[in-house]
Design an enzyme around this catalytic site. Structure first.
Site, PDB file in Angstrom:
ATOM      1  N   HIS A 243       1.899  -1.539  -1.965  1.00  0.00           N
ATOM      2  CA  HIS A 243       0.525  -1.882  -2.353  1.00  0.00           C
ATOM      3  C   HIS A 243       0.148  -1.280  -3.714  1.00  0.00           C
ATOM      4  O   HIS A 243      -0.152  -1.985  -4.673  1.00  0.00           O
ATOM      5  CB  HIS A 243      -0.465  -1.320  -1.326  1.00  0.00           C
ATOM      6  CG  HIS A 243      -0.221  -1.714   0.091  1.00  0.00           C
ATOM      7  ND1 HIS A 243      -0.519  -2.966   0.573  1.00  0.00           N
ATOM      8  CD2 HIS A 243       0.257  -1.015   1.155  1.00  0.00           C
ATOM      9  CE1 HIS A 243      -0.240  -3.021   1.866  1.00  0.00           C
ATOM     10  NE2 HIS A 243       0.228  -1.852   2.241  1.00  0.00           N
TER      11      HIS A 243
HETATM   12  C1  BDR Z   1      -3.804   0.780   1.163  1.00  0.00           C
HETATM   13  O1  BDR Z   1      -4.094   1.712   2.203  1.00  0.00           O
HETATM   14  C2  BDR Z   1      -3.182   2.785   2.183  1.00  0.00           C
HETATM   15  O2  BDR Z   1      -2.614   2.888   3.430  1.00  0.00           O
HETATM   16  C3  BDR Z   1      -2.188   2.501   1.094  1.00  0.00           C
HETATM   17  O3  BDR Z   1      -1.877   3.689   0.391  1.00  0.00           O
HETATM   18  C4  BDR Z   1      -2.869   1.495   0.207  1.00  0.00           C
HETATM   19  O4  BDR Z   1      -3.624   2.122  -0.811  1.00  0.00           O
HETATM   20  C5  BDR Z   1      -3.257  -0.492   1.769  1.00  0.00           C
HETATM   21  O5  BDR Z   1      -4.180  -1.047   2.657  1.00  0.00           O
END
Ligand code: BDR
Ligand code: CA
Length: 313
Positions: A243
């Site tokens: 992500h």
């Molecule tokens: C986001 O939430 C966190 O778990 C990850 O680091 C990312 O920023 C994804 O939904």
């Protein structure tokens, strides 16, 4: 072109860690003015620890790391140990950090940095809940005009949600903060789940990290090994979604991404859809566009860039 000056606001998190490593490996493109930590994936004490572990892993102990807000603006903190493990950085065995935390509060650092820099020269890169950024905007509304832009990971539209059926984690944890940021008038680029779920660490991509033969390559491979089990079980996907590195990759190679400039509003009132990013993708309202919502990525190009840059550390 001079490197773009950024502040990374983060809650590491294995994918935050990779995003930070990519920025630190790319000094010709990105100048990291500081890393500000927020409570999110794990409590603040751990995110502030993990950010320093990542700087030390990169050999960049001169980066200033600040602790910020330890809870959302108006709600109790929700964390994601079920995804990231007890420490938030489970997977590799990395030493406890030796570099100290900066004394200043993250929010004060964000405000001062924006006030000291020429207007339009500092980009904010939030990779976690938007609490620190919203607090800075509340405390010092004059900074809104000085921010070059905000490139953030958060939200979802066609992919809907990961922490609830309709909300992505970063926005869900502090929806009031997200509403402040999306209503700030600052130019915003969003990396939602719609794009990050296309940035998957397949086995071949993980092997390429490991084949770097460096401590950074091994650590990134081990982090994604750990982190992928959640998404594999949940979505049956082909590996961990990276992500947050979509944010730092976008700063280096915006041509790898495409999206639409649309209106995005944050749901703060409904228990059922709290934290939903309501993106007017099809332009069916007359609400003014306030964000560029990214939907597509050249995933092979992204992983080639990431692997090439990580090899430098
Ligand atoms: C986001 O939430 C966190 O778990 C990850 O680091 C990312 O920023 C994804 O939904
Ligand atoms: Ca994150």
């Amino acid at each position: 072109m001079a490197p773009r000056k950024i502040i990374i606001d983060t809650d590491p998190g294995q994918d935050d860690a990779v995003a930070i490593l990519l920025a630190l490996a790319s000094p010709e493109d990105i100048e990291v003015l500081g890393i500000t930590c927020v409570a999110g994936n794990v409590p603040l004490e751990l995110t502030a620890r993990n950010a320093r572990i990542v700087c030390e892993l990169a050999g960049k102990t001169d980066i200033k790391v600040f602790a910020g807000c330890d809870a959302p603006l108006e709600r109790p903190l929700v964390t994601a140990e079920h995804v990231h493990g007890k420490t938030g950085l489970d997977g590799p065995t990395l030493p406890e950090p030796r570099m100290p935390l900066a004394e200043e509060h993250a929010v004060a650092f964000i405000v001062e940095t924006l006030r000291d820099a020429a207007p339009g020269t500092v980009t904010l890169c939030p990779l976690g809940p938007l609490t620190n950024i919203a607090r800075a905007l509340q405390k010092a509304p004059d900074i809104a005009d000085r921010i070059a832009g905000i490139v953030l990971m958060g939200g979802a539209y066609f992919e809907v949600g990961n922490i609830t059926p309709t909300a992505e984690f970063n926005i869900y944890v502090d929806p009031e903060a997200a509403a402040i940021v999306f209503g700030s008038g600052v130019p915003i680029t969003v990396m939602p789940l719609d794009v990050t779920h296309k940035a998957l660490v397949t086995k071949a991509r993980n092997d390429a990290f490991r084949a770097l033969g460096t401590p950074v390559g091994a650590a990134v491979a081990e982090m994604t090994d750990f982190f992928e089990r959640f998404d594999k079980e949940k979505y049956g996907s082909n590996g961990a979604p990276l992500h947050d590195p979509c944010v730092t990759a976008y700063l280096i190679r915006p041509d790898l991404f495409s999206g639409r400039h649309v209106n995005v509003e944050i749901e703060t009132g409904s228990d059922l859809t709290l934290g939903m990013t309501v993106a007017d993708w099809w332009g069916v309202t007359d609400r003014a566009p306030n964000a560029t919502f990214i939907g597509e990525i050249d995933a092979d190009g992204f992983f080639a860039l990431l692997t090439e840059r990580l090899a430098r550390l």
